[in-house]
Write a protein that holds these residues in place. Structure first.
Motif, PDB file in Angstrom:
ATOM      1  N   ALA A  93       0.812  -1.214   0.000  1.00  0.00           N
ATOM      2  CA  ALA A  93       0.000   0.000   0.000  1.00  0.00           C
ATOM      3  C   ALA A  93       0.848   1.269   0.000  1.00  0.00           C
ATOM      4  CB  ALA A  93      -0.937   0.002   1.202  1.00  0.00           C
ATOM      5  N   ILE A  94       2.027   1.234   0.605  1.00  0.00           N
ATOM      6  CA  ILE A  94       2.816   2.465   0.723  1.00  0.00           C
ATOM      7  C   ILE A  94       3.759   2.675  -0.447  1.00  0.00           C
ATOM      8  CG2 ILE A  94       2.634   2.610   3.212  1.00  0.00           C
ATOM      9  CD1 ILE A  94       5.339   1.336   3.470  1.00  0.00           C
ATOM     10  N   GLY A  95       4.022   1.638  -1.220  1.00  0.00           N
ATOM     11  CA  GLY A  95       4.774   1.792  -2.456  1.00  0.00           C
ATOM     12  C   GLY A  95       6.257   2.073  -2.268  1.00  0.00           C
ATOM     13  N   PHE A  96       6.829   2.673  -3.302  1.00  0.00           N
ATOM     14  CA  PHE A  96       8.271   2.907  -3.342  1.00  0.00           C
ATOM     15  C   PHE A  96       8.724   3.905  -2.275  1.00  0.00           C
ATOM     16  CE2 PHE A  96      12.027   5.161  -4.976  1.00  0.00           C
ATOM     17  CZ  PHE A  96      12.897   4.087  -5.043  1.00  0.00           C
ATOM     18  N   ALA A  97       7.914   4.918  -1.993  1.00  0.00           N
ATOM     19  CA  ALA A  97       8.287   5.916  -0.977  1.00  0.00           C
ATOM     20  C   ALA A  97       8.432   5.259   0.397  1.00  0.00           C
ATOM     21  CB  ALA A  97       7.260   7.041  -0.923  1.00  0.00           C
ATOM     22  N   GLY A  98       7.533   4.342   0.732  1.00  0.00           N
ATOM     23  CA  GLY A  98       7.623   3.624   2.004  1.00  0.00           C
ATOM     24  C   GLY A  98       8.827   2.708   2.055  1.00  0.00           C
ATOM     25  N   TRP A  99       9.100   2.057   0.929  1.00  0.00           N
ATOM     26  CA  TRP A  99      10.269   1.180   0.869  1.00  0.00           C
ATOM     27  C   TRP A  99      11.555   1.991   1.048  1.00  0.00           C
ATOM     28  CZ3 TRP A  99      14.498   0.873  -2.392  1.00  0.00           C
ATOM     29  CH2 TRP A  99      15.280  -0.269  -2.255  1.00  0.00           C
ATOM     30  N   LEU A 100      11.644   3.136   0.360  1.00  0.00           N
ATOM     31  CA  LEU A 100      12.832   3.977   0.449  1.00  0.00           C
ATOM     32  C   LEU A 100      13.018   4.526   1.869  1.00  0.00           C
ATOM     33  CD1 LEU A 100      15.158   5.204  -1.162  1.00  0.00           C
ATOM     34  CD2 LEU A 100      13.686   7.173  -1.602  1.00  0.00           C
ATOM     35  N   SER A 101      11.938   4.945   2.509  1.00  0.00           N
ATOM     36  CA  SER A 101      12.059   5.446   3.882  1.00  0.00           C
ATOM     37  C   SER A 101      12.578   4.373   4.823  1.00  0.00           C
ATOM     38  CB  SER A 101      10.751   5.940   4.447  1.00  0.00           C
ATOM     39  OG  SER A 101       9.862   6.315   3.522  1.00  0.00           O
ATOM     40  N   MET A 102      12.095   3.139   4.669  1.00  0.00           N
ATOM     41  CA  MET A 102      12.564   2.067   5.542  1.00  0.00           C
ATOM     42  C   MET A 102      14.012   1.727   5.245  1.00  0.00           C
ATOM     43  SD  MET A 102      12.090   0.205   8.093  1.00  0.00           S
ATOM     44  CE  MET A 102      10.379   0.229   8.491  1.00  0.00           C
ATOM     45  N   MET A 103      14.425   1.796   4.006  1.00  0.00           N
ATOM     46  CA  MET A 103      15.827   1.523   3.690  1.00  0.00           C
ATOM     47  C   MET A 103      16.734   2.581   4.321  1.00  0.00           C
ATOM     48  SD  MET A 103      15.923  -1.290   2.223  1.00  0.00           S
ATOM     49  CE  MET A 103      14.408  -1.894   2.916  1.00  0.00           C
ATOM     50  N   ILE A 104      16.313   3.827   4.303  1.00  0.00           N
ATOM     51  CA  ILE A 104      17.084   4.896   4.974  1.00  0.00           C
ATOM     52  C   ILE A 104      17.145   4.629   6.473  1.00  0.00           C
ATOM     53  CG2 ILE A 104      17.078   7.354   5.550  1.00  0.00           C
ATOM     54  CD1 ILE A 104      15.897   7.834   2.722  1.00  0.00           C
ATOM     55  N   PHE A 105      16.025   4.226   7.056  1.00  0.00           N
ATOM     56  CA  PHE A 105      15.973   3.902   8.486  1.00  0.00           C
ATOM     57  C   PHE A 105      16.915   2.742   8.810  1.00  0.00           C
ATOM     58  CE2 PHE A 105      13.748   1.399  11.851  1.00  0.00           C
ATOM     59  CZ  PHE A 105      13.927   2.297  12.890  1.00  0.00           C
ATOM     60  N   LEU A 106      16.902   1.700   7.978  1.00  0.00           N
ATOM     61  CA  LEU A 106      17.766   0.545   8.231  1.00  0.00           C
ATOM     62  C   LEU A 106      19.240   0.889   8.044  1.00  0.00           C
ATOM     63  CD1 LEU A 106      15.688  -2.302   6.584  1.00  0.00           C
ATOM     64  CD2 LEU A 106      16.035  -1.856   9.008  1.00  0.00           C
ATOM     65  N   VAL A 107      19.552   1.752   7.085  1.00  0.00           N
ATOM     66  CA  VAL A 107      20.945   2.176   6.895  1.00  0.00           C
ATOM     67  C   VAL A 107      21.421   2.953   8.114  1.00  0.00           C
ATOM     68  CG1 VAL A 107      22.408   3.731   5.549  1.00  0.00           C
ATOM     69  CG2 VAL A 107      20.950   2.089   4.382  1.00  0.00           C
ATOM     70  N   GLU A 108      20.582   3.840   8.651  1.00  0.00           N
ATOM     71  CA  GLU A 108      20.959   4.590   9.854  1.00  0.00           C
ATOM     72  C   GLU A 108      21.198   3.655  11.032  1.00  0.00           C
ATOM     73  OE1 GLU A 108      17.897   7.395  10.579  1.00  0.00           O
ATOM     74  OE2 GLU A 108      18.441   8.657   8.885  1.00  0.00           O
ATOM     75  N   LEU A 109      20.326   2.662  11.211  1.00  0.00           N
ATOM     76  CA  LEU A 109      20.516   1.720  12.312  1.00  0.00           C
ATOM     77  C   LEU A 109      21.746   0.846  12.101  1.00  0.00           C
ATOM     78  CD1 LEU A 109      16.887   0.711  13.182  1.00  0.00           C
ATOM     79  CD2 LEU A 109      18.498   1.922  14.607  1.00  0.00           C
ATOM     80  N   THR A 110      22.032   0.486  10.875  1.00  0.00           N
ATOM     81  CA  THR A 110      23.228  -0.299  10.588  1.00  0.00           C
ATOM     82  C   THR A 110      24.481   0.497  10.892  1.00  0.00           C
ATOM     83  OG1 THR A 110      22.014  -1.485   8.875  1.00  0.00           O
ATOM     84  CG2 THR A 110      24.403  -1.643   8.817  1.00  0.00           C
TER      85      THR A 110
END
Length: 125
Positions: A93-110
């Motif tokens: 439902a959230i599409g590419f924008a949601g995927w990109l936001s989570m990838m940024i979040f995961l990169v910060e946590l990594t």
């Protein structure tokens, strides 16, 4: 007037049951302990004990904070997992924008995890 009061009846019943159950969970174990004779305080049982170690003699004494550091890191990475489940469920439902936001979040946590690892925060002696 009676219809307004009748609308609040389920809420009052819920609050009454919640109060009765919470009181039972607090007071019944104490009453059972006293009735069965297992309530026998000793000096060891009455000593202060917090956070995995006995209380200090001097309030200004230095102590090792690695326990707290590991606990805080666990909470941070546990929250990461808690954010991943709803994200995965709603990804369509959230599409590419949601995927990109989570990838940024995961990169910060990594990056934070690598930093903590390099600083030795995850090592226990």
């Amino acid at each position: 007037m009676a219809s307004v009061a009748a609308g609040y009846l389920p809420i009052l019943l819920f609050l009454g049951i919640a109060l009765a159950l919470s009181s039972a969970f607090v007071f019944l174990p104490m009453l059972v302990g006293r009735a069965t004779g297992t309530h026998q305080p000793s000096p060891e049982k009455l000593t202060e004990y917090e956070c995995g170690f006995p209380a200090f003699e001097d309030s200004r004494a230095q102590f090792d904070v690695r326990f707290y550091l590991i606990a805080i890191l666990f909470i941070i990475f546990d929250l990461e997992a808690a954010f991943l489940y709803p994200w995965a469920v709603s990804l369509g439902a959230i599409g590419f924008a949601g995927w990109l936001s989570m990838m940024i979040f995961l990169v910060e946590l990594t990056i934070g995890y690598i930093y903590a690892w390099k600083k030795g925060a995850l090592e226990w002696e």
